[in-house]
Design a protein around this motif. Structure first.
Motif, PDB file in Angstrom:
ATOM      1  N   GLY A 113      -0.243  46.447 -49.247  1.00  0.00           N
ATOM      2  CA  GLY A 113       0.015  45.599 -48.090  1.00  0.00           C
ATOM      3  C   GLY A 113      -0.569  46.104 -46.783  1.00  0.00           C
ATOM      4  N   ALA A 114      -0.574  47.413 -46.567  1.00  0.00           N
ATOM      5  CA  ALA A 114      -1.081  47.942 -45.295  1.00  0.00           C
ATOM      6  C   ALA A 114      -2.574  47.656 -45.108  1.00  0.00           C
ATOM      7  N   PRO A 115      -3.432  47.964 -46.085  1.00  0.00           N
ATOM      8  CA  PRO A 115      -4.845  47.630 -45.878  1.00  0.00           C
ATOM      9  C   PRO A 115      -5.104  46.121 -45.790  1.00  0.00           C
ATOM     10  N   LEU A 116      -4.372  45.345 -46.589  1.00  0.00           N
ATOM     11  CA  LEU A 116      -4.533  43.894 -46.532  1.00  0.00           C
ATOM     12  C   LEU A 116      -4.114  43.355 -45.168  1.00  0.00           C
ATOM     13  N   THR A 117      -3.001  43.859 -44.641  1.00  0.00           N
ATOM     14  CA  THR A 117      -2.551  43.443 -43.319  1.00  0.00           C
ATOM     15  C   THR A 117      -3.552  43.845 -42.253  1.00  0.00           C
ATOM     16  N   ALA A 118      -4.075  45.066 -42.344  1.00  0.00           N
ATOM     17  CA  ALA A 118      -5.076  45.518 -41.370  1.00  0.00           C
ATOM     18  C   ALA A 118      -6.315  44.622 -41.421  1.00  0.00           C
ATOM     19  N   TRP A 119      -6.736  44.282 -42.621  1.00  0.00           N
ATOM     20  CA  TRP A 119      -7.920  43.420 -42.773  1.00  0.00           C
ATOM     21  C   TRP A 119      -7.654  42.033 -42.196  1.00  0.00           C
ATOM     22  N   LEU A 120      -6.469  41.473 -42.473  1.00  0.00           N
ATOM     23  CA  LEU A 120      -6.134  40.151 -41.944  1.00  0.00           C
ATOM     24  C   LEU A 120      -6.020  40.171 -40.421  1.00  0.00           C
ATOM     25  N   LEU A 121      -5.458  41.235 -39.869  1.00  0.00           N
ATOM     26  CA  LEU A 121      -5.377  41.337 -38.416  1.00  0.00           C
ATOM     27  C   LEU A 121      -6.775  41.469 -37.808  1.00  0.00           C
ATOM     28  N   TRP A 122      -7.638  42.245 -38.454  1.00  0.00           N
ATOM     29  CA  TRP A 122      -8.999  42.405 -37.958  1.00  0.00           C
ATOM     30  C   TRP A 122      -9.731  41.056 -37.946  1.00  0.00           C
ATOM     31  N   ARG A 123      -9.480  40.253 -38.979  1.00  0.00           N
ATOM     32  CA  ARG A 123     -10.106  38.923 -39.058  1.00  0.00           C
ATOM     33  C   ARG A 123      -9.386  37.915 -38.173  1.00  0.00           C
ATOM     34  N   VAL A 129       0.054  36.980 -42.442  1.00  0.00           N
ATOM     35  CA  VAL A 129       0.881  38.113 -42.013  1.00  0.00           C
ATOM     36  C   VAL A 129       2.262  37.610 -41.606  1.00  0.00           C
ATOM     37  N   GLY A 130       2.299  36.519 -40.842  1.00  0.00           N
ATOM     38  CA  GLY A 130       3.581  35.944 -40.438  1.00  0.00           C
ATOM     39  C   GLY A 130       4.400  35.459 -41.620  1.00  0.00           C
ATOM     40  N   LEU A 131       3.742  34.819 -42.580  1.00  0.00           N
ATOM     41  CA  LEU A 131       4.450  34.362 -43.782  1.00  0.00           C
ATOM     42  C   LEU A 131       5.020  35.540 -44.569  1.00  0.00           C
ATOM     43  N   ALA A 132       4.248  36.611 -44.688  1.00  0.00           N
ATOM     44  CA  ALA A 132       4.722  37.786 -45.421  1.00  0.00           C
ATOM     45  C   ALA A 132       5.924  38.413 -44.725  1.00  0.00           C
ATOM     46  N   VAL A 133       5.899  38.459 -43.395  1.00  0.00           N
ATOM     47  CA  VAL A 133       7.033  39.006 -42.643  1.00  0.00           C
ATOM     48  C   VAL A 133       8.264  38.132 -42.846  1.00  0.00           C
ATOM     49  N   VAL A 135       8.950  36.095 -45.421  1.00  0.00           N
ATOM     50  CA  VAL A 135       9.423  36.236 -46.803  1.00  0.00           C
ATOM     51  C   VAL A 135      10.165  37.561 -46.975  1.00  0.00           C
ATOM     52  N   ALA A 136       9.622  38.633 -46.414  1.00  0.00           N
ATOM     53  CA  ALA A 136      10.285  39.940 -46.521  1.00  0.00           C
ATOM     54  C   ALA A 136      11.653  39.896 -45.853  1.00  0.00           C
ATOM     55  N   TYR A 137      11.750  39.231 -44.702  1.00  0.00           N
ATOM     56  CA  TYR A 137      13.035  39.134 -44.024  1.00  0.00           C
ATOM     57  C   TYR A 137      14.022  38.291 -44.829  1.00  0.00           C
ATOM     58  N   LEU A 138      13.572  37.189 -45.393  1.00  0.00           N
ATOM     59  CA  LEU A 138      14.465  36.358 -46.204  1.00  0.00           C
ATOM     60  C   LEU A 138      14.950  37.101 -47.446  1.00  0.00           C
ATOM     61  N   LEU A 139      14.077  37.874 -48.070  1.00  0.00           N
ATOM     62  CA  LEU A 139      14.507  38.682 -49.212  1.00  0.00           C
ATOM     63  C   LEU A 139      15.531  39.731 -48.794  1.00  0.00           C
ATOM     64  N   HIS A 140      15.336  40.302 -47.604  1.00  0.00           N
ATOM     65  CA  HIS A 140      16.301  41.270 -47.080  1.00  0.00           C
ATOM     66  C   HIS A 140      17.662  40.608 -46.851  1.00  0.00           C
ATOM     67  N   VAL A 141      17.665  39.427 -46.255  1.00  0.00           N
ATOM     68  CA  VAL A 141      18.916  38.700 -46.015  1.00  0.00           C
ATOM     69  C   VAL A 141      19.592  38.352 -47.336  1.00  0.00           C
ATOM     70  N   ARG A 142      18.810  37.937 -48.324  1.00  0.00           N
ATOM     71  CA  ARG A 142      19.365  37.601 -49.646  1.00  0.00           C
ATOM     72  C   ARG A 142      20.020  38.820 -50.285  1.00  0.00           C
ATOM     73  N   ARG A 143      19.325  39.961 -50.211  1.00  0.00           N
ATOM     74  CA  ARG A 143      19.882  41.193 -50.790  1.00  0.00           C
ATOM     75  C   ARG A 143      21.146  41.619 -50.036  1.00  0.00           C
ATOM     76  N   GLN A 144      21.139  41.501 -48.704  1.00  0.00           N
ATOM     77  CA  GLN A 144      22.303  41.870 -47.909  1.00  0.00           C
ATOM     78  C   GLN A 144      23.478  40.952 -48.225  1.00  0.00           C
TER      79      GLN A 144
END
Length: 152
Positions: A113-123, A129-133, A135-144
């Motif tokens: 994820g880090a290199p992919l995010t860096a590449w997407l930010l560079w482009r 990147v926003g969608l991934a953030v 989704v990660a937050y929703l998964l965190h809320v689901r787990r919590q």
């Protein structure tokens, strides 16, 4: 000196350097400098700003050195010290955790994820990147919610 002794010495020196860097990362000033430097990196990548990228790299490298600063508890930033120490403790606890399935998954996401995010930010393609953030937050809320006994 044969190659076996040379490799053993090289391994030992590498282990010593890694241990020194891990100990420096646990110092509050070094941790704050490295974290602030890493926070500059996405903005430098997104704007293609060479000065921000250089500042992020220099700050991260400087955070690996022994900083001749007074202890944080003797400065105006002492009110931040409990939070910084808590975050350092969380990071150390994660590093000390055994390599189970969850940690392997987290490492794989970080390595991919880090290199992919860096590449997407560079482009300057921020939508994935926003969608991934999100989704990660929703998964965190689901787990919590599952940990708190809330049925999803």
């Amino acid at each position: 000196m044969d190659s076996g002794q040379f490799l053993a010495g090289l391994r030992q020196r590498t282990a010593n350097i890694v241990q020194t860097l891990r100990l420096r990362r646990r110092e509050p000033w070094n941790w704050c400098l490295q974290t602030a430097s890493l926070a500059l990196l996405p903005f430098g990548l997104l704007t293609h700003h060479a000065a921000l990228l250089a500042l992020a790299a220099l700050g991260f490298v400087a955070g690996c050195l022994a900083l001749p600063l007074p202890p944080m508890e003797h400065t105006e930033l002492r009110r931040l010290l409990p939070g910084v120490e808590r975050l350092i403790g969380l990071e150390c606890a994660w590093l000390a955790r055994p390599l189970d399935r969850r940690k392997k998954r987290q490492l794989a996401l970080l390595v991919l994820g880090a290199p992919l995010t860096a590449w997407l930010l560079w482009r300057q393609d921020t939508a994935p990147v926003g969608l991934a953030v999100m989704v990660a937050y929703l998964l965190h809320v689901r787990r919590q919610n599952a940990e708190d006994g809330i049925d999803p």
